[in-house]
Design an enzyme around this catalytic site. Structure first.
Site, PDB file in Angstrom:
ATOM      1  N   LYS A  22       0.844  -1.216   0.000  1.00  0.00           N
ATOM      2  CA  LYS A  22       0.000   0.000   0.000  1.00  0.00           C
ATOM      3  C   LYS A  22       0.870   1.252   0.000  1.00  0.00           C
ATOM      4  CE  LYS A  22      -1.700   1.510   4.120  1.00  0.00           C
ATOM      5  NZ  LYS A  22      -1.327   2.897   4.465  1.00  0.00           N
ATOM      6  N   ASN A  23       1.877   1.266   0.870  1.00  0.00           N
ATOM      7  CA  ASN A  23       2.658   2.494   1.037  1.00  0.00           C
ATOM      8  C   ASN A  23       3.658   2.740  -0.093  1.00  0.00           C
ATOM      9  OD1 ASN A  23       1.153   3.029   3.247  1.00  0.00           O
ATOM     10  ND2 ASN A  23       2.713   2.456   4.758  1.00  0.00           N
ATOM     11  N   ARG A  92      -4.157  10.485   4.807  1.00  0.00           N
ATOM     12  CA  ARG A  92      -2.995  11.367   4.897  1.00  0.00           C
ATOM     13  C   ARG A  92      -2.073  11.220   3.684  1.00  0.00           C
ATOM     14  NH1 ARG A  92      -1.960  15.208   8.592  1.00  0.00           N
ATOM     15  NH2 ARG A  92       0.170  14.799   7.926  1.00  0.00           N
ATOM     16  N   CYS A 116      -5.250  13.178  12.462  1.00  0.00           N
ATOM     17  CA  CYS A 116      -5.102  11.743  12.288  1.00  0.00           C
ATOM     18  C   CYS A 116      -5.086  11.094  13.661  1.00  0.00           C
ATOM     19  CB  CYS A 116      -3.799  11.470  11.564  1.00  0.00           C
ATOM     20  SG  CYS A 116      -3.418   9.748  11.448  1.00  0.00           S
ATOM     21  N   ARG A 121       0.133  14.938  12.774  1.00  0.00           N
ATOM     22  CA  ARG A 121       0.999  14.578  11.641  1.00  0.00           C
ATOM     23  C   ARG A 121       1.268  15.822  10.808  1.00  0.00           C
ATOM     24  NH1 ARG A 121      -0.960   8.917   9.236  1.00  0.00           N
ATOM     25  NH2 ARG A 121       0.981   9.054   8.076  1.00  0.00           N
ATOM     26  N   ASP A 308       4.588   0.680  11.982  1.00  0.00           N
ATOM     27  CA  ASP A 308       3.391   0.024  11.446  1.00  0.00           C
ATOM     28  C   ASP A 308       3.238  -1.422  11.915  1.00  0.00           C
ATOM     29  OD1 ASP A 308       2.787   2.345  10.148  1.00  0.00           O
ATOM     30  OD2 ASP A 308       3.540   1.714   8.199  1.00  0.00           O
ATOM     31  N   ARG A 400      -8.616  -0.437   4.551  1.00  0.00           N
ATOM     32  CA  ARG A 400      -7.652   0.543   4.044  1.00  0.00           C
ATOM     33  C   ARG A 400      -6.300  -0.100   3.758  1.00  0.00           C
ATOM     34  NH1 ARG A 400      -6.749   5.452   7.594  1.00  0.00           N
ATOM     35  NH2 ARG A 400      -5.456   5.830   5.784  1.00  0.00           N
TER      36      ARG A 400
HETATM   37  N1  EPU Z   1       6.819  14.436  10.594  1.00  0.00           N
HETATM   38  C1  EPU Z   1       7.067  15.768  10.875  1.00  0.00           C
HETATM   39  N2  EPU Z   1       6.929  16.667   9.861  1.00  0.00           N
HETATM   40  C2  EPU Z   1       6.573  16.303   8.592  1.00  0.00           C
HETATM   41  C3  EPU Z   1       6.351  14.954   8.316  1.00  0.00           C
HETATM   42  C4  EPU Z   1       6.475  14.032   9.335  1.00  0.00           C
HETATM   43  O1  EPU Z   1       7.383  16.115  11.998  1.00  0.00           O
HETATM   44  O2  EPU Z   1       6.488  17.187   7.737  1.00  0.00           O
HETATM   45  C5  EPU Z   1       6.949  13.451  11.661  1.00  0.00           C
HETATM   46  C6  EPU Z   1       5.670  12.648  11.892  1.00  0.00           C
HETATM   47  O3  EPU Z   1       4.750  13.348  12.719  1.00  0.00           O
HETATM   48  C7  EPU Z   1       6.202  11.394  12.520  1.00  0.00           C
HETATM   49  C8  EPU Z   1       7.536  11.202  11.793  1.00  0.00           C
HETATM   50  O4  EPU Z   1       7.886  12.475  11.274  1.00  0.00           O
HETATM   51  O5  EPU Z   1       6.436  11.602  13.878  1.00  0.00           O
HETATM   52  C9  EPU Z   1       7.522  10.192  10.670  1.00  0.00           C
HETATM   53  O6  EPU Z   1       6.422  10.410   9.837  1.00  0.00           O
HETATM   54  P1  EPU Z   1       6.473  10.163   8.272  1.00  0.00           P
HETATM   55  O7  EPU Z   1       6.403  11.453   7.562  1.00  0.00           O
HETATM   56  O8  EPU Z   1       7.611   9.254   7.929  1.00  0.00           O
HETATM   57  O9  EPU Z   1       5.092   9.401   8.032  1.00  0.00           O
HETATM   58  P2  EPU Z   1       4.297   9.446   6.674  1.00  0.00           P
HETATM   59  O10 EPU Z   1       5.221   9.541   5.560  1.00  0.00           O
HETATM   60  O11 EPU Z   1       3.194  10.435   6.770  1.00  0.00           O
HETATM   61  C10 EPU Z   1       4.313   6.885   6.173  1.00  0.00           C
HETATM   62  C11 EPU Z   1       3.309   5.778   6.083  1.00  0.00           C
HETATM   63  C12 EPU Z   1       2.774   5.448   7.464  1.00  0.00           C
HETATM   64  C13 EPU Z   1       3.958   5.058   8.343  1.00  0.00           C
HETATM   65  C14 EPU Z   1       4.992   6.197   8.370  1.00  0.00           C
HETATM   66  C15 EPU Z   1       6.241   5.843   9.148  1.00  0.00           C
HETATM   67  C16 EPU Z   1       2.344   6.063   3.899  1.00  0.00           C
HETATM   68  C17 EPU Z   1       1.157   6.381   3.087  1.00  0.00           C
HETATM   69  N3  EPU Z   1       2.221   6.165   5.207  1.00  0.00           N
HETATM   70  O12 EPU Z   1       3.604   8.012   6.688  1.00  0.00           O
HETATM   71  O13 EPU Z   1       1.928   4.314   7.306  1.00  0.00           O
HETATM   72  O14 EPU Z   1       3.511   4.795   9.654  1.00  0.00           O
HETATM   73  O15 EPU Z   1       5.390   6.514   7.024  1.00  0.00           O
HETATM   74  O16 EPU Z   1       6.851   4.723   8.627  1.00  0.00           O
HETATM   75  O17 EPU Z   1       3.379   5.706   3.368  1.00  0.00           O
HETATM   76  C18 EPU Z   1       0.193   2.829   7.873  1.00  0.00           C
HETATM   77  O18 EPU Z   1       0.432   2.220   6.802  1.00  0.00           O
HETATM   78  O19 EPU Z   1      -0.561   2.358   8.770  1.00  0.00           O
HETATM   79  C19 EPU Z   1       0.826   4.132   8.094  1.00  0.00           C
HETATM   80  C20 EPU Z   1       0.388   4.994   9.004  1.00  0.00           C
END
Ligand code: EPU
Length: 420
Positions: A22-23, A92, A116, A121, A308, A400
């Site tokens: 998915k990701n 998101r 979220c 986030r 995850d 999802r």
């Molecule tokens: N963060 C910031 N600022 C930003 C972006 C992120 O502070 O601009 C923080 C977040 O709040 C968090 C950390 O950085 O504390 C890591 O977040 P990240 O940005 O890596 O998460 P994401 O890219 O929004 C993806 C996956 C998530 C997974 C995370 C971490 C997708 C669509 N989502 O989210 O997947 O948990 O990386 O590996 O790729 C899931 O599949 O259940 C899921 C939530």
């Protein structure tokens, strides 16, 4: 609303095939916005989040044909119109259309993705990265408005309070692919899904180097072409079935899992005393050592233990001997599963961003409520190991991220059904 009903206590046996990630699929679908010509994305998991992303692309004007597990997307007729809140708020992950839209039109309007349940986030890193490439960004009435005369490659430090960001890295990589000159992303995320996106972009004609490391190099090119691409298997789905095999004391072969993507998960289950056999295209898990012993873990960006998989691993720890401390370093408040697990018989307390799990417990079936995707997966796992019947409501969360969950578990012998 649908419910899942599970009669626990059946050892799972047999083979389960892992679906596409998915990701990986979400940013790869967003990246088709960069292509001239048609892209064919194979091994696409048929999930609610994927449907949402396809709806967003379609809303923008993309032509989409779904054929079994593949999708053909042509984004040549996409218009530069705002990506609306009603679709973006559903997930998101939709924020990753920002980079490609900006690269293609030099202008993008995307709704802010909103709150979220797994914690705040922010998207500051996404915006910081795009601003460094030359975009002017303002937040206006809940929308991100970005524009740039041109995008110009440069060195960008992308680390945040919690380390690297997966989707900020993806957004920036996609925008930099069509920028002028070279972009260096320091503290880039190195998740397998980022490598998958880089491989897709490179097949389209981009010049992305060192994906998987913390220093990503992207040389901008003038245009990208439509290509055919196969998405990698979902490592979180594989890890979830691995835990399912262990907690039901079953014998499960997880087909299609890439062991190299599951290093931290395999290591922790082995530390707990389980044996995971790594085969060419699969993993085999058999729980001959029961109970397992408690181990501590900390979630971290890849190659650390994935956030995850934290909820699912906690279920295993509830059943293991001893006490386990599970610390969440990626999303410090991602503990929604604990309340319901405790109702099923677990003994878990939360101290700041750590959960203290007293093991040696057993689960007893009852009525529980799913709260987010991975928390729901943890409830399914606990139910599989529980005595008696568990009824899980709000199962749309599972739709999802777990393709054919009921069918796959039924194939392994679980007594599970979905009812309305
Ligand atoms: N963060 C910031 N600022 C930003 C972006 C992120 O502070 O601009 C923080 C977040 O709040 C968090 C950390 O950085 O504390 C890591 O977040 P990240 O940005 O890596 O998460 P994401 O890219 O929004 C993806 C996956 C998530 C997974 C995370 C971490 C997708 C669509 N989502 O989210 O997947 O948990 O990386 O590996 O790729 C899931 O599949 O259940 C899921 C939530």
């Amino acid at each position: 609303m649908d419910k899942i009903v599970i009669e626990g206590g059946v050892p799972l046996k047999g083979e389960v095939k892992i679906s596409g990630s998915k990701n990986s699929a979400l940013p790869i679908l967003a990246a088709t916005l960069l292509a001239e010509g048609t892209c064919r994305i194979k091994n696409l998991p048929l999930l609610k989040d994927i449907e949402t992303m396809l709806k967003i692309l379609e809303f923008l004007g993309a032509k989409i044909k779904i054929r079994k597990k593949a999708v053909e997307i042509n984004t040549e007729s996409v218009k530069n119109i705002p990506a609306p809140y009603d679709l973006v708020r559903l997930m998101r992950g939709s924020v990753c259309i920002l980079g490609p839209l900006l690269a293609r039109f030099r202008k993008a309007i995307v709704s802010l993705p909103g709150g979220c349940i797994i914690g705040p986030r922010p998207i500051d890193l996404h915006l910081k990265g795009l601003e460094k490439l030359g975009a002017e960004i303002e937040i206006d009435k809940g929308y991100i408005k970005a524009k740039a005369k041109k995008l110009k490659g440069r060195r960008i430090f992308l680390g945040g309070t919690f380390g690297s960001s997966v989707l900020a890295t993806a957004n920036l990589m996609m925008a930099a692919a069509l920028a002028e000159g070279e972009t260096l992303i320091e503290f880039a995320a190195g998740e397998p899904e980022i490598v998958d996106l880089a491989n897709f972009l490179n097949k389209m004609g981009a010049k992305v180097k060192e994906a998987g490391s913390h220093l990503l190099r992207i040389k901008g090119v003038k245009k990208l072409r439509g290509v055919s691409y196969r998405i990698i298997p979902d490592r979180v789905e594989a890890g979830t079935y691995l835990i399912a095999g262990l907690i039901t004391r079953g014998k499960v072969s997880i087909k299609g899992a890439i062991s190299g993507h599951l290093g931290a998960i395999i290591d922790k289950t082995e530390e707990a005393g389980a044996k995971v056999e790594i085969k060419k295209n699969s993993l085999y898990v058999e729980n001959s050592q029961w109970p397992l012993k408690s181990v501590n873990l900390i979630t971290l960006p890849y190659p650390g233990f994935p956030t995850d998989m934290q909820a699912q691993f906690m279920v295993l720890m509830c059943l293991s001997e001893g006490t386990s401390v599970i610390t969440e370093r990626v999303f410090p408040r991602r503990f929604m599963h604990i309340g319901e697990l405790n109702r099923m018989g677990a003994d878990i307390v939360v101290e700041e961003n750590s959960a203290i799990v007293r093991g040696g417990r057993k689960f007893v079936g009852t009525r529980v409520m799913a709260s987010d995707l991975r928390a729901s997966a943890a409830l399914v796992l606990a139910s599989l190991a529980a005595e008696g019947k568990t009824e899980i409501s709000r199962v749309y969360h599972l739709d999802r991220g777990y393709e054919g969950l009921v069918e796959k578990l039924t194939g392994l012998g679980a007594k599970i059904k979905r009812t309305n």
